[in-house]
Scaffold this motif. Structure first.
Motif, PDB file in Angstrom:
ATOM      1  N   MET A   1      -1.097 -64.330 -83.923  1.00  0.00           N
ATOM      2  CA  MET A   1      -1.003 -62.856 -83.840  1.00  0.00           C
ATOM      3  C   MET A   1      -0.594 -61.892 -84.359  1.00  0.00           C
ATOM      4  O   MET A   1       0.752 -62.207 -84.287  1.00  0.00           O
ATOM      5  CB  MET A   1      -1.584 -63.161 -82.165  1.00  0.00           C
ATOM      6  N   LYS A   2      -1.568 -60.758 -84.532  1.00  0.00           N
ATOM      7  CA  LYS A   2      -0.338 -59.614 -85.317  1.00  0.00           C
ATOM      8  C   LYS A   2      -0.226 -58.608 -83.927  1.00  0.00           C
ATOM      9  O   LYS A   2      -0.903 -58.413 -83.043  1.00  0.00           O
ATOM     10  CB  LYS A   2      -1.521 -59.184 -86.381  1.00  0.00           C
ATOM     11  N   PHE A   3       1.146 -57.989 -83.670  1.00  0.00           N
ATOM     12  CA  PHE A   3       1.435 -56.909 -83.192  1.00  0.00           C
ATOM     13  C   PHE A   3       1.761 -55.624 -83.928  1.00  0.00           C
ATOM     14  O   PHE A   3       2.144 -56.251 -85.272  1.00  0.00           O
ATOM     15  CB  PHE A   3       2.449 -57.854 -82.476  1.00  0.00           C
ATOM     16  N   SER A   4       1.933 -54.675 -83.600  1.00  0.00           N
ATOM     17  CA  SER A   4       2.054 -53.359 -84.242  1.00  0.00           C
ATOM     18  C   SER A   4       3.772 -53.807 -83.968  1.00  0.00           C
ATOM     19  O   SER A   4       4.349 -54.139 -83.258  1.00  0.00           O
ATOM     20  CB  SER A   4       1.343 -52.399 -83.270  1.00  0.00           C
ATOM     21  N   LYS A   5       3.959 -53.102 -85.330  1.00  0.00           N
ATOM     22  CA  LYS A   5       5.612 -52.932 -86.154  1.00  0.00           C
ATOM     23  C   LYS A   5       6.033 -52.107 -85.294  1.00  0.00           C
ATOM     24  O   LYS A   5       7.268 -52.200 -84.449  1.00  0.00           O
ATOM     25  CB  LYS A   5       5.594 -52.264 -87.626  1.00  0.00           C
ATOM     26  N   ASN A   6       5.412 -51.012 -84.797  1.00  0.00           N
ATOM     27  CA  ASN A   6       6.613 -49.907 -83.262  1.00  0.00           C
ATOM     28  C   ASN A   6       6.213 -51.042 -82.673  1.00  0.00           C
ATOM     29  O   ASN A   6       7.520 -50.738 -81.782  1.00  0.00           O
ATOM     30  CB  ASN A   6       5.912 -48.552 -83.524  1.00  0.00           C
ATOM     31  N   ILE A   7       5.959 -51.792 -81.650  1.00  0.00           N
ATOM     32  CA  ILE A   7       5.861 -52.454 -80.511  1.00  0.00           C
ATOM     33  C   ILE A   7       6.844 -53.020 -81.152  1.00  0.00           C
ATOM     34  O   ILE A   7       8.055 -53.475 -80.153  1.00  0.00           O
ATOM     35  CB  ILE A   7       4.425 -53.005 -80.064  1.00  0.00           C
ATOM     36  N   ILE A   8       6.372 -53.816 -81.416  1.00  0.00           N
ATOM     37  CA  ILE A   8       7.994 -54.868 -82.242  1.00  0.00           C
ATOM     38  C   ILE A   8       9.619 -54.211 -82.261  1.00  0.00           C
ATOM     39  O   ILE A   8       9.625 -54.776 -81.844  1.00  0.00           O
ATOM     40  CB  ILE A   8       7.945 -55.624 -83.613  1.00  0.00           C
ATOM     41  N   LEU A   9       9.564 -53.507 -82.872  1.00  0.00           N
ATOM     42  CA  LEU A   9      10.978 -52.613 -83.061  1.00  0.00           C
ATOM     43  C   LEU A   9      11.595 -52.065 -82.349  1.00  0.00           C
ATOM     44  O   LEU A   9      12.205 -51.914 -81.475  1.00  0.00           O
ATOM     45  CB  LEU A   9      10.470 -52.084 -84.215  1.00  0.00           C
ATOM     46  N   GLU A  10      10.493 -51.347 -81.464  1.00  0.00           N
ATOM     47  CA  GLU A  10      11.059 -50.973 -79.829  1.00  0.00           C
ATOM     48  C   GLU A  10      10.942 -51.911 -79.133  1.00  0.00           C
ATOM     49  O   GLU A  10      12.580 -51.207 -77.560  1.00  0.00           O
ATOM     50  CB  GLU A  10       9.399 -49.985 -79.269  1.00  0.00           C
ATOM     51  N   SER A  11      10.579 -53.173 -79.039  1.00  0.00           N
ATOM     52  CA  SER A  11      10.715 -53.813 -77.851  1.00  0.00           C
ATOM     53  C   SER A  11      11.396 -54.880 -78.138  1.00  0.00           C
ATOM     54  O   SER A  11      12.608 -55.245 -77.973  1.00  0.00           O
ATOM     55  CB  SER A  11       9.215 -54.351 -77.410  1.00  0.00           C
ATOM     56  N   VAL A  12      10.759 -56.437 -79.113  1.00  0.00           N
ATOM     57  CA  VAL A  12      12.070 -57.512 -79.290  1.00  0.00           C
ATOM     58  C   VAL A  12      12.885 -57.321 -80.540  1.00  0.00           C
ATOM     59  O   VAL A  12      14.013 -57.802 -80.056  1.00  0.00           O
ATOM     60  CB  VAL A  12      10.321 -58.057 -80.226  1.00  0.00           C
ATOM     61  N   ALA A  13      12.842 -56.185 -81.180  1.00  0.00           N
ATOM     62  CA  ALA A  13      13.501 -55.920 -82.004  1.00  0.00           C
ATOM     63  C   ALA A  13      14.829 -56.420 -80.907  1.00  0.00           C
ATOM     64  O   ALA A  13      16.486 -56.158 -81.621  1.00  0.00           O
ATOM     65  CB  ALA A  13      13.786 -55.096 -83.108  1.00  0.00           C
ATOM     66  N   LYS A  45       7.447 -63.021 -75.005  1.00  0.00           N
ATOM     67  CA  LYS A  45       5.935 -63.399 -73.569  1.00  0.00           C
ATOM     68  C   LYS A  45       5.173 -62.050 -74.069  1.00  0.00           C
ATOM     69  O   LYS A  45       5.583 -61.417 -73.919  1.00  0.00           O
ATOM     70  CB  LYS A  45       6.810 -64.287 -72.572  1.00  0.00           C
ATOM     71  N   TYR A  46       3.524 -62.560 -74.820  1.00  0.00           N
ATOM     72  CA  TYR A  46       2.885 -61.569 -74.320  1.00  0.00           C
ATOM     73  C   TYR A  46       1.144 -62.392 -73.666  1.00  0.00           C
ATOM     74  O   TYR A  46       1.237 -63.345 -73.677  1.00  0.00           O
ATOM     75  CB  TYR A  46       2.145 -61.700 -76.159  1.00  0.00           C
ATOM     76  N   LYS A  47       0.807 -61.848 -72.872  1.00  0.00           N
ATOM     77  CA  LYS A  47      -0.564 -62.133 -72.235  1.00  0.00           C
ATOM     78  C   LYS A  47      -0.065 -64.049 -71.451  1.00  0.00           C
ATOM     79  O   LYS A  47      -1.264 -65.012 -72.044  1.00  0.00           O
ATOM     80  CB  LYS A  47      -1.720 -62.070 -72.768  1.00  0.00           C
ATOM     81  N   ASP A  48       1.037 -63.763 -71.246  1.00  0.00           N
ATOM     82  CA  ASP A  48       1.330 -66.534 -70.718  1.00  0.00           C
ATOM     83  C   ASP A  48       1.524 -66.429 -71.553  1.00  0.00           C
ATOM     84  O   ASP A  48       1.061 -68.121 -71.910  1.00  0.00           O
ATOM     85  CB  ASP A  48       0.063 -66.555 -69.045  1.00  0.00           C
ATOM     86  N   LYS A  49       1.652 -65.968 -73.017  1.00  0.00           N
ATOM     87  CA  LYS A  49       1.381 -67.046 -74.449  1.00  0.00           C
ATOM     88  C   LYS A  49       3.199 -66.609 -75.056  1.00  0.00           C
ATOM     89  O   LYS A  49       3.151 -65.535 -75.301  1.00  0.00           O
ATOM     90  CB  LYS A  49       0.086 -66.909 -75.335  1.00  0.00           C
ATOM     91  N   PHE A  50       3.947 -68.112 -75.742  1.00  0.00           N
ATOM     92  CA  PHE A  50       5.266 -67.004 -76.466  1.00  0.00           C
ATOM     93  C   PHE A  50       5.040 -67.407 -77.593  1.00  0.00           C
ATOM     94  O   PHE A  50       3.766 -68.076 -78.329  1.00  0.00           O
ATOM     95  CB  PHE A  50       6.032 -68.636 -76.570  1.00  0.00           C
ATOM     96  N   GLU A  70       1.567 -53.901 -89.284  1.00  0.00           N
ATOM     97  CA  GLU A  70       1.317 -55.092 -88.270  1.00  0.00           C
ATOM     98  C   GLU A  70       2.130 -56.465 -88.705  1.00  0.00           C
ATOM     99  O   GLU A  70       2.044 -56.587 -90.003  1.00  0.00           O
ATOM    100  CB  GLU A  70      -0.081 -55.574 -88.219  1.00  0.00           C
ATOM    101  N   VAL A  71       2.705 -56.468 -87.761  1.00  0.00           N
ATOM    102  CA  VAL A  71       3.394 -58.219 -87.970  1.00  0.00           C
ATOM    103  C   VAL A  71       2.777 -60.006 -87.292  1.00  0.00           C
ATOM    104  O   VAL A  71       2.116 -59.483 -85.687  1.00  0.00           O
ATOM    105  CB  VAL A  71       5.301 -58.116 -87.482  1.00  0.00           C
ATOM    106  N   GLU A  72       3.016 -60.328 -88.103  1.00  0.00           N
ATOM    107  CA  GLU A  72       2.258 -61.270 -87.407  1.00  0.00           C
ATOM    108  C   GLU A  72       3.216 -62.104 -87.291  1.00  0.00           C
ATOM    109  O   GLU A  72       4.504 -63.016 -87.803  1.00  0.00           O
ATOM    110  CB  GLU A  72       1.667 -62.350 -89.060  1.00  0.00           C
ATOM    111  N   CYS A  73       2.918 -62.621 -86.012  1.00  0.00           N
ATOM    112  CA  CYS A  73       4.340 -63.496 -84.784  1.00  0.00           C
ATOM    113  C   CYS A  73       3.697 -64.750 -84.779  1.00  0.00           C
ATOM    114  O   CYS A  73       2.134 -64.714 -83.289  1.00  0.00           O
ATOM    115  CB  CYS A  73       4.191 -62.913 -83.960  1.00  0.00           C
ATOM    116  N   PRO A  74       3.745 -65.805 -84.805  1.00  0.00           N
ATOM    117  CA  PRO A  74       3.491 -67.078 -84.528  1.00  0.00           C
ATOM    118  C   PRO A  74       3.585 -67.725 -82.937  1.00  0.00           C
ATOM    119  O   PRO A  74       4.602 -67.404 -82.503  1.00  0.00           O
ATOM    120  CB  PRO A  74       3.939 -68.264 -85.763  1.00  0.00           C
ATOM    121  N   GLU A  75       1.872 -68.452 -82.576  1.00  0.00           N
ATOM    122  CA  GLU A  75       2.733 -68.681 -81.249  1.00  0.00           C
ATOM    123  C   GLU A  75       3.139 -69.618 -81.370  1.00  0.00           C
ATOM    124  O   GLU A  75       3.011 -71.278 -81.899  1.00  0.00           O
ATOM    125  CB  GLU A  75       0.995 -68.810 -80.926  1.00  0.00           C
ATOM    126  N   VAL A  76       4.073 -69.978 -80.197  1.00  0.00           N
ATOM    127  CA  VAL A  76       5.072 -70.965 -79.891  1.00  0.00           C
ATOM    128  C   VAL A  76       4.878 -71.709 -78.656  1.00  0.00           C
ATOM    129  O   VAL A  76       4.732 -70.647 -77.607  1.00  0.00           O
ATOM    130  CB  VAL A  76       6.374 -70.450 -80.420  1.00  0.00           C
TER     131      VAL A  76
END
Length: 90
Positions: A1-13, A45-50, A70-76
């Motif tokens: 699933m693709k996520f916004s680069k800004n969201i990934i950098l603001e939160s996940v990173a 975690k996003y919408k009950d998926k990792f 956008e950043v491609e983030c695989p489901e795990v």
């Protein structure tokens, strides 16, 4: 699933939740050598998926500097170890 680069950098990173977008930081796996040679996989975690994303900072270069909008983030799949021990009962 693709996520916004800004969201990934603001939160996940930054290893924190992004309540507005609905991301929950779960776990960080990897090596961080005081910011000099950092290679980690962040599980969120996003919408009950990792999902996972690789964060790399090697010799002054960041992999996220080359990401698009956008950043491609695989489901795990999250697995948890269950430890069982036996105890003698007298």
């Amino acid at each position: 699933m693709k996520f916004s680069k800004n969201i990934i950098l603001e939160s996940v990173a930054e290893r924190k939740n992004h309540d507005e977008y609905g991301l929950e930081f779960i776990q960080e796996l990897g090596n961080d050598d005081a910011g000099y040679s950092e290679m980690v996989v962040v599980i969120f975690k996003y919408k009950d998926k990792f999902y996972s994303v690789d964060i790399q900072h090697i010799n002054g270069e960041n992999n996220y500097d080359n990401w698009g909008d956008e950043v491609e983030c695989p489901e795990v799949v999250r697995k948890e170890a269950v430890q069982v021990y036996w105890e003698e009962v007298k």
